[in-house]
Design an enzyme around this catalytic site. Structure first.
Site, PDB file in Angstrom:
ATOM      1  N   TYR A  28      67.351  11.430  24.152  1.00  0.00           N
ATOM      2  CA  TYR A  28      68.266  12.582  24.076  1.00  0.00           C
ATOM      3  C   TYR A  28      69.662  12.154  23.609  1.00  0.00           C
ATOM      4  CZ  TYR A  28      64.599  15.534  25.748  1.00  0.00           C
ATOM      5  OH  TYR A  28      63.413  16.230  25.803  1.00  0.00           O
ATOM      6  N   HIS A  60      65.495  26.842  26.448  1.00  0.00           N
ATOM      7  CA  HIS A  60      65.059  25.460  26.720  1.00  0.00           C
ATOM      8  C   HIS A  60      66.241  24.518  26.922  1.00  0.00           C
ATOM      9  CE1 HIS A  60      60.907  26.331  24.721  1.00  0.00           C
ATOM     10  NE2 HIS A  60      60.992  26.821  25.913  1.00  0.00           N
TER      11      HIS A  60
END
Ligand code: BV8
Length: 236
Positions: A59, A112
């Site tokens: 990420y 999300h």
């Protein structure tokens, strides 16, 4: 499908395909994210528990990458629609990038999560975050080293399902842009919208898995299809 201008309450679902032409990898395409990384290795709570460094690096890489990208003509057209549409409108995005907002859209819901906020699992707040998390930096709000990516992993409940269902109940037009229809519950929205009586339109490079639920499907790149469609809706 009837003239677009007659609709009043619009729900727009977007996926990775709307950001593809901004240079952000999609998931399932050739060389897409899920080709480079196994979902279960990087996008599940189990993966984070098992190997947090692998997940945080995944990420951190994506968070840094999106800050070098720019919104494209599809994002800008949707922002124009959002700023001028007199009826209800909600852009429900599966994307964790901020390109809708950077194009000026305001009525956007990230079901999300988002790359540019972190989730502190100690104080349960979500501070804005643009840097890496791999060094386990302290939460700027409570000081605990309990920050994780503020994204919804597989097996986790998407954000704001009530808000989405409320918008679907109001909608007379549901439009899906740049999504493969592979991930639920997002992939089920077209069916709900159709069963609730809304018109359904798909704008995508190829037919999605839920294509049969759409009254109309237009195939092509988002940067062409979306500005054309917005022109039609705004009648100008
Ligand atoms: C949950 C954040 C409990 C992280 C993401 C029912 C049946 C089967 C399975 C399930 C089910 N219900 C739940 C599941 C399990 C699972 C699931 O769906 N698994 C799949 C793989 C089978 N779902 C979950 O776990 C969800 N949580 O269910 O909680 C629950 C229960 C009841 C009610 C509510 C909740 C959570 C899922 C969320 C996971 N997190 N992202 C991150 O980003 O790292 S999902 C992630 O992948 C994206 O957010 C997005 O949702 C998905 C990718 O899909 P797309 O965006 O569509 O991208 P893709 O690459 O697939 O396709 C791109 C498309 O664009 C293509 O069609 C292509 O043709 C097109 N395109 C490409 N270029 C262009 C273009 N179009 C136009 N122009 C272009 N230039």
């Amino acid at each position: 499908m009837a003239a677009m201008a007659q609709y009043r309450n619009i729900v727009i679902l977007t996926g990775a395909g709307v950001s593809a032409e901004s240079g952000i990898d999609t998931f399932r395409s050739e060389g897409g994210l899920w080709e480079q990384h196994r979902v279960e290795d990087v996008a599940t709570p189990e993966a984070f528990a098992r190997d947090p460094d692998l997940v945080l690096r995944f990420y951190d890489m994506r968070r840094a990458a999106i800050q070098t990208k720019q919104p494209n003509a599809a994002h800008h057209a949707l922002a124009r629609l959002d700023s001028t549409w007199p009826g209800n409108l909600l852009i429900v995005t599966q994307n964790v990038d901020d390109l809708h907002e950077r194009a000026g859209a305001r009525r956007v819901h990230h079901m999300h999560g988002e790359h540019l906020t972190a989730w502190c699992t100690a104080c349960d707040r979500r501070p804005r975050w643009t840097g890496p998390l791999i060094e386990r930096p302290p939460c700027p709000l409570c000081g605990a080293s309990a920050l994780r990516p503020d994204v919804v992993w597989f097996g986790e409940m998407p954000y704001g399902m009530d808000r989405i269902h409320a918008a679907l109940r109001e909608a007379d037009l549901f439009v899906s842009i740049g999504t493969s229809g592979a991930v639920y519950p997002a992939a089920g929205f077209v069916r709900s919208a159709r069963e609730l009586g809304a018109a359904t339109l798909e704008l995508n490079l190829e037919r999605s898995r839920g294509s049969s639920w759409f009254v109309e499907t237009r195939l092509g790149p988002a940067t062409e299809l979306v500005p054309e469609w917005v022109e039609e809706v705004l009648g100008c």
